[in-house]
Design an enzyme around this catalytic site. Sequence first.
Site: not given
Length: 997
Positions: A560, A565-566, A707, A822-823
């Site tokens: 979008q 926060w990136d 996440e 995930k990360q």
Amino acid sequence: MPAGDLTHLRAAIFDLDGVITDTAEYHYLGWKRLADEEGWPFDREANEQLRGVSRMDSLDLLLDGREATEEQKQAWAERKNAYYVESLEQVTPDDLLPGALETVLACKEEGLAVAIGSSSKNARLVLDRLEVTELFDAISDGHSVDRAKPAPDLFLDAAERLGVEPSRCVVFEDAESGVDAALAAGMVAVGIGPAERVGHATVRFDTVADVDLEPLLHPDGPRDQHLQNNLIIQSGWEVRERVLEPEQIITTGSNYLIGNGYLGYRGTFPEWTADEYVGCIVSDTYDCADGTWKELCNAPNALYGRWSVDGEPVEMHPRALEGVAGYERELNVRYGVHRRSWSRRGPGTNLLHLFDERFASYDDLHVIPQRQVVRAEEPVELTLVTGIDGQVWNLNGDHFASCEPSDDGDELLMEAVTVEEGVELVVAQALTIDGPEPVATRSWTEYRRALRELTFELDAGEELVVETTMAVRSSNDGPDPRAEVLERARAVAAKGYLRAKAEHAVHWDRRWRGLDIRIDGDLAAQTVLRYNLYQATIATPTHTDHLPIGARGLSCQAYQGGAFWDQEIFNLPMWLYTEPEQARSILAYRHRTLDGARRKAQNLGYEGAFYAWVSGLTGDELCPSYFFEDVISGRPIRNHFNDWQIHVSPDIAHAIWQYERATGDWDFIEQHGAEMLFEIARFCVSRVHLNPVKGHYEVIRVLGPDEYHENVDNNAFTNYQIHTALDRAITVYERLAAQSPERLSELVADLDLDDEEITRWRDVRERIYLPAVDPDTGLVAQFDGYFDLEDTTPEALRERLIDPGEYWGWPNGVAVETQVLKQADVLQLLLMHWDRFTREDIAANYDYYEPRTQHGSSLSPSTYSIVANRIGRHREAHRMFMVSCGTDLFTRESKVSGGTFIGGIRTAACGAAWQIVTRGFAGLRVKQDSLELDPATPEHWHRLAFGLQWHDRWLDVDVRGDEVRLRAREDNPGDVPLAVWGHTLRLAPGAQETLTR
């Protein structure tokens, strides 16, 4: 072979007269006028002897032994110069020699520094009149040295100004004396002109338009290096492919993106349409067409163009590539130029050679110039259908309530109006032709298309050049977008593609001077690093402070066009230390959207500012509650990114503090930062819960960076970030009280703060639960109960999938009840709060969490790379660096996850590339009052060089194994305090220092 190493050229030096322009006629007329006035014989044959010779030496040749005093000579020389300068008023950009601009730009695209080496004392004046002065990195002219050509002094001076060894310079000269000077300087000499004059040069071309750089740069043939995913690299500034893979066109459409922060145009071909995912995504055009997804608009495509011969299309259709030969597509990231060359047979045996090139201008953000060239092997009748295609590719609904084609004189127009806000988006196309005039033309409109057809007759070997200018503007950019796009399209068309490209290149040159990072010894690393820096740049709206950096930039409508926060954690640091004013704009965007964050907090029952997980124009939450779907049942999955992933607010607080630490810009803190910090502190205090049994504050029901695990308590990263945010808010409050009590009083009144609330901030700061390092294992639990979950690996979980498209996370994904994450989560905490943990504890956590990390987010490898380098795992750091930088370039994964399109450029990974190199391999750490460097580069890297800015002071860092060369720039306002490998020093402005480990 004359002096010069053709395989290691770093700079190109151009003579002015006879190479860039031809002012020889003006010189001749000046000397002729002086000779006639003084009664000296002088003609054009005699004038040839003056080529490349200085003014005073030319006068001596003209005098031919006649006696004269020095005073007379000086007077005559000044008189001739006055005549010459007077005539220069007639010089315009049209006086550039054919091929001159192309050759200069081609050298620059290859990464060569470029300079002028001219004996003329009027060189700058001529360059100004030609409007190309800024293209050159250095100018050496008649004022620079005492000895003129054939002495090598002028070219040696140019090389010194460029900072390049003479043996790595190539000189373009049209005079015998100039070639002699270049060879005497130990440089490669390229002669421009007849063999009798410049035949002794290293190589010779009849004119500058005939110059071919390929044999100069690669005399032994192209030194292609092949990377995975069909990529070829060569100079460190480009990626290219020679095979078109139809199944990869979504990926390559993003990977070969051009853009400028205002718009992004996907790497597609002129003949393609929505079926091939053509897209021109325009910033500040947020629209919700389907009632759920608010996203940026894809503008009508004004670069559409399809060739045909006798009604048969000449195109590269991804599902019908028969007959295509010699295909090559390239993205040059130095200037953001997308180009394609290919050949195809028309009906019968007629072979056509085609080329197209385009760039998104940084000189005028609203335009994309495109150049198409066609050459036929045999006589042929060729038809081009071009125009504006408004039948665009959208992810979530048709964003145009209306889309009306029209024309205005020779220009085509498309006027669209968005569904939700009624924003007017106008696109124009201007067209110019160089070559045979069309023998037939017609134009028409159809549903959402404005088209024109031009038919040409080409002789064998004849070339046709069509230049198309696309201009885009919305009513959000200002009034009357129709008039504006017409004016801009016509202006660029009038100046021509090459001049527009040169003006665009000047802007990139300025940016790369601060942004570029040089790696010698690892071409793959160099290329993918620059590629990521380029993508991070074009994703950033550098023209304004009211728009975000989208998680997919402007490569498509995914995510979008919103900031996560990136933006602060991964994108901001690159700007913080290269263009701090841009970092300020990024944070100013968060201040502009503070009310949106307040509304979100209030809607969820909290106080202060809860920043949106996906933030667009207003800061209101764009992230839907149902982001994915269960690919097995087809049912929507309720994710809590938008209400449980609360660390975004303290992450912004962290970024504000880092900004002040890097810049010393306390004014920003007073005017903007303090208000954000106070409102974030308010939110954090309203979000924590007091555990009366344990006597500390906890943060329950949250979602950390990982996440896959939602609805957890006391995520370590989140708790530490909240603690830090409160500490920063309290520190700023106290500093304002001491230094700016009037400003504090204003904030207290505006925000309705009181002492009791500040006391609560302090209480929460002191008593918030911070998960500690286990004294036995050295580990930090990612969240409460993490170590009680099933201990397995990502590889094992992949075997449990019923469908490869399953979402792994909440509420019932395969990772939820396991320790697979995930990360980077705990590792993100350790990196951002390095000083709170020991090196041994960090290593223990790295060893534990990395095998359990899927790296399912592009944000993850960069964090692991930096940490790996700092704990001495240098090979792993390099591997993760390449993984992170290849996130987009090397991917062959599906662009759909859990039913949601997630393609496009991952801008956070792009921004993180800068951090991996500076914070990881160079070991950069920024203190409140100094910098620290602890370089540890891969063994095969011969050199790592970059610049960074700290408190308005520029520092150039050059790492060569166990040696670091440092230089403080001369215009620094003060010393740069440093610690390097245990050495402490202060570099005064202009000072240099070399240190060894």
